[in-house]
Design an enzyme around this catalytic site. Structure first.
Site, mmCIF file in Angstrom:
data_model
loop_
_atom_site.group_PDB
_atom_site.id
_atom_site.type_symbol
_atom_site.label_atom_id
_atom_site.label_comp_id
_atom_site.label_asym_id
_atom_site.label_seq_id
_atom_site.Cartn_x
_atom_site.Cartn_y
_atom_site.Cartn_z
ATOM 1 N N GLU A 150 0.808 -1.217 0.000
ATOM 2 C CA GLU A 150 0.000 0.000 0.000
ATOM 3 C C GLU A 150 0.843 1.269 0.000
ATOM 4 O OE1 GLU A 150 -3.051 0.940 -0.251
ATOM 5 O OE2 GLU A 150 -4.185 -0.910 -0.155
ATOM 6 N N SER A 151 1.797 1.354 0.915
ATOM 7 C CA SER A 151 2.470 2.638 1.140
ATOM 8 C C SER A 151 3.981 2.553 1.215
ATOM 9 C CB SER A 151 1.961 3.254 2.445
ATOM 10 O OG SER A 151 2.395 2.466 3.557
#
Length: 659
Positions: free
Chosen positions: A509-510
Site C-alpha cells: 500500500e504505502s
C-alpha cells in the site's frame, strides 16, 4: 567537486536523522525550495525568477535552477541551456534538462543540434527521445538495419500519441521498414486503449484519406458499421475492425453478433482472428462464460499479440481447459518467458497426461521459475516440493562501503529532498544515482550500502526498492522491513489478524511512508479512505473519531487492521478476496467470485482490474515472506490461497453498508 563541498557537512546534519519530520522545511533555504516547487507546478515564472537567487548555495540548488529554466525552455537561448548543463554537470538535473531540450529540439525539427546533444544523454529512458534519435540517424544516412523493428516496438509500447515515435514511424514506413500490418496493429492497440488521437495518427500514415473516419468509428461504432455494407480493400476492412474493437470495449456480445452477422466473412483471416480475440478479451474482463467460445473462433493464435494471448490463457484457466492454456502460451512472444506464463505452462503440461519427456520439461520450467521474490516464483517453489524460507544474509557492509554511500552527492541530495517534502524529486534523483552511478549502474554491494542508508534514515520505499535490485543475494531485513513492529503486532494479534498479512499489505500500500497520499484520497501507512475510516470507526466503537485522526500512525494502523479484519471475516477468511476488497472495495470481489469454484491463484489471475490483480498477488507473496521472517519457519503460499467461489447461500454479507 563544488557540490561535494556543499554536501559534505550535511552528512551529519540533523535533517537526516530519523526524528526529523517529513515535509517540513528546516530552514529558510528549504522553504525557498518548497515555494519554488509550487511556483513551478503553477508555471509561475515571475516567482521562480524572483526566488532563484535566494536558492544559491543550497544543497538542492540544482532543482531550483532546473525549475526556473524548464519553465521557460521554449524561449530559452541554447547558450543558457548549455550553461546550465555545464554548471550542474553529472547531476540528475543536468541529464533531465538534456532530456527536455532534446524533446524541444525534436518538436522544432532542429536535427543538427539534436544530433550534437543526444550522445551525451545518459538516461536514455524517454521513448519519444529514442524515436527522434532513430529518425535523425535515418535522415543522416546512419539508420540501423533494424530501425523499423525498434520504432515499432517503441511505438506499440506507448498508449498515447507522441510526436517522436509517430514521426519516426512515418519515416520508417516511407522507407519500407515498417509494413502496413505494423501500422494497423498500432491503430488496433490504440483503439482498444481508447486513444483516438493515437489511432488517427497511425491511420494517417498508412491511409491518409481515411484518417478523418476515425472520429466516426469512435463516435458510434454501430452506426459506422451499418454504413459500411461492404468492405472493399484493406483500409475499409481495418476501419471496420477498429469499429468492432471499440464496440467490444462496451459490449463484447454485440461485437460478436456483428462478426457472426456478416463482418467476419468480409474480414481477412488475420483481421477476423483479431476481432474474435478482442471480443474474447472483453468478455473475459467481464468474467463472462462466453469468453472461451469467442477465443475458440480464433483459427491462428500467431495472429494475436501477447496481451490477447494472455487473456485467452486466463479464460482457459478459468474454464479448466489446459490444452488451450498451453497453446496460447506457446504462441506468445517475449511474454512467454515471464514467471506467470512459465508457471502456468508447466501446470498445463502436468495436467494433460504428460509423457516422461514432458514431465521433465515441466519440472525444468518450474525449477527455472522457482524462488521467493514473487507470487509465481513462490508457487513454482512449492510445486517442486520446497517452501519459502529466509535466505542467508549477505556479508555485513564494511565501514568503507557505508562511507561511500553516505558521501554520494546524488544519494544525499535525494534523501534531503525527500526529507523536506520534495518526495517526487528526491525519488527521481535517488533512482538516477543508483541506476547510472559512474556510468554503469551500481553493483550489488553499492546497492546494498545505498539501501542501508535509506533504511537508516527510515525512507522505507527507497530502502526496499533499492535492495530489491541486488542480483547475487537478497537482504530480507531491507526488502521486508518491519517498522512500527510492536504496534503492528499488538493491533493485529488483538483482533486475531495475522501480522504477516498486515505487513504484506502495508508494504504494498504505502511502502511504510506515513504521509503517503493516493490520488483518490487514501491516507497513511494503510492507505485508508476517509469514508472507510468513518465507517470502520463506527463498527469498532471508536468514539470521537474525526477524519484528521487517520494521519496519526497508531490510529491509522488501528483503523486499517480493523477494516482488513472485517473484510477477511466477510469473505470467510479468504486472504485473496479480502486483499482484492481492500484495494478495489468489497463490492467488486463479491461479483468477481461468482462462477465456478477456482484455485485462488487462477481466480487472482482473472481479476479484471490490472492494478488489483497485481495487488492481490503481491500482498499474498509479501505475506508469505513476512511470515517466514516473523516465525523463522518455512512457509506456504498455497496454504494462504485456498479456493474462491460463490458465497454460501446462508452466509449474510456484513459490509453492505460500507459507503
Amino acid at each position: 567537486m563544488h557540490w561535494l563541498k556543499i554536501l559534505t557537512p550535511l552528512l551529519t546534519a540533523s535533517f537526516l536523522t530519523a526524528a526529523t519530520p517529513l515535509a517540513q522545511a528546516q530552514n529558510s533555504g528549504d522553504a525557498i525550495l518548497l515555494e519554488m516547487q509550487k511556483a513551478f507546478r503553477k508555471r509561475d515564472q515571475a516567482t521562480l525568477t524572483q526566488l532563484l537567487p535566494q536558492a544559491a548555495g543550497h544543497p538542492l540548488e540544482p532543482w531550483a535552477a532546473y525549475w526556473e529554466l524548464k519553465n521557460r525552455l521554449e524561449t530559452a537561448a541554447p547558450d543558457e541551456v548549455l550553461a546550465f548543463m555545464a554548471r550542474y554537470a553529472g547531476t540528475y538535473q543536468e541529464d533531465r534538462m538534456r532530456n527536455d531540450w532534446l524533446l524541444q529540439l525534436g518538436k522544432l525539427r532542429d536535427w543538427g543540434t539534436f544530433a550534437q546533444v543526444y550522445p551525451q544523454f545518459r538516461m536514455r529512458d524517454d521513448r519519444s527521445v529514442t524515436c527522434y534519435a532513430l529518425l535523425v540517424d535515418s535522415l543522416q544516412g546512419r539508420g540501423a538495419p533494424d530501425m523499423g523493428r525498434q520504432v515499432r516496438d517503441l511505438w506499440l509500447a506507448q498508449k498515447d500519441a507522441d510526436d517522436g515515435c509517430t514521426l519516426a514511424a512515418a519515416q520508417a514506413y516511407a522507407q519500407k521498414q515498417l509494413t502496413d500490418a505494423d501500422v494497423w496493429r498500432r491503430a488496433r492497440v490504440a483503439a482498444e486503449a481508447n486513444r483516438q488521437k493515437a489511432v488517427r495518427d497511425a491511420v494517417a500514415i498508412v491511409a491518409p484519406d481515411a484518417a478523418d473516419q476515425v472520429a466516426q468509428v469512435f463516435a458510434s461504432p454501430a452506426k459506422y458499421l451499418s454504413g459500411q455494407s461492404k468492405a472493399r480493400g484493406r483500409e475499409r476492412k481495418e476501419l471496420a475492425l477498429l469499429a468492432l474493437i471499440r464496440m467490444a470495449a462496451g459490449d463484447p456480445d454485440a461485437a460478436a453478433t456483428q462478426i457472426e452477422g456478416g463482418w467476419g466473412a468480409q474480414l481477412a483471416g488475420e483481421e477476423r482472428n483479431w476481432a474474435w480475440a478482442v471480443a474474447g478479451k472483453q468478455a473475459a474482463l467481464k468474467l463472462s462464460p462466453m469468453a472461451v467460445g469467442y477465443f475458440a473462433k480464433v483459427r491462428r493464435d500467431q495472429d494475436l499479440n501477447d496481451d490477447l494471448l494472455g487473456w485467452k490463457a486466463r479464460a482457459a484457466l478459468r474454464a479448466g481447459d489446459w490444452k488451450t492454456v498451453r497453446r496460447a502460451i506457446d504462441a506468445m512472444g517475449p511474454e512467454r518467458t515471464d514467471a506467470t506464463w512459465s508457471y502456468w505452462k508447466a501446470k498445463a503440461m502436468l495436467a494433460d497426461r504428460p509423457n516422461a519427456e514432458e514431465r521433465a520439461e515441466a519440472r525444468q520450467l518450474l525449477e527455472d521459475t522457482a524462488g521467493t521474490g514473487s507470487f509465481y516464483e513462490q508457487l513454482a517453489l512449492e510445486e517442486i516440493g520446497q517452501r519459502v524460507t529466509v535466505p542467508p544474509a549477505p556479508a555485513p557492509l564494511t565501514r568503507e562501503e557505508k562511507a561511500a554511500a553516505r558521501a554520494n552527492p546524488g544519494l544525499v541530495r535525494g534523501l534531503y529532498a525527500i526529507q523536506i517534502g520534495l518526495r517526487s524529486e528526491g525519488v527521481r534523483e535517488w533512482n538516477y544515482t543508483t541506476n547510472l552511478h559512474q556510468g554503469g549502474g551500481m553493483g550489488d554491494r553499492e546497492l546494498l550500502a545505498a539501501a542501508d542508508l535509506a533504511c537508516e534514515r527510515q525512507v522505507w520505499d527507497r530502502c526496499i526498492n533499492t535492495s530489491e535490485r541486488t542480483k547475487t543475494f537478497a537482504d530480507w531485513s531491507q526488502r521486508y522491513p518491519m517498522p512500527y513492529h510492536d504496534t503492528v503486532l499488538a493491533k493485529s494479534r488483538a483482533i486475531g489478524l495475522d501480522p504477516a498479512y498486515v505487513y504484506g499489505l502495508i508494504r504494498q500500500e504505502s511502502r511504510f511512508i506515513m504521509d503517503a497520499r493516493s490520488g483518490v484520497g487514501a491516507s497513511g501507512l494503510m492507505q485508508v479512505m476517509p469514508a472507510t475510516a468513518r465507517w470502520t470507526a463506527r463498527k469498532i466503537g471508536m468514539t470521537g473519531f474525526t477524519p484528521d485522526m487517520i494521519n496519526d500512525r497508531d490510529t491509522n494502523i488501528t483503523i486499517g487492521t480493523s477494516y482488513l479484519k472485517l473484510a477477511l471475516d466477510d469473505f470467510e477468511g479468504s486472504m485473496a478476496l479480502a486483499a482484492a476488497g481492500y484495494n478495489a472495495g468489497p463490492g467488486r470481489p463479491r461479483s468477481w467470485r461468482n462462477g465456478p469454484v477456482l484455485d485462488a491463484a487462477i481466480w487472482a489471475e482473472n481479476v479484471p482490474f490490472t492494478e488489483t490483480r497485481d495487488y492481490v498477488k503481491k500482498v499474498l507473496s509479501n505475506t508469505t515472506n513476512y511470515a517466514a521472517l516473523i516465525t523463522g519457519q518455512p512457509q506456504s503460499l498455497k496454504s494462504r490461497l485456498g479456493t474462491v467461489g460463490p458465497r454460501p447461500a446462508n452466509d449474510p454479507e456484513t459490509m453492505k453498508d460500507l459507503p
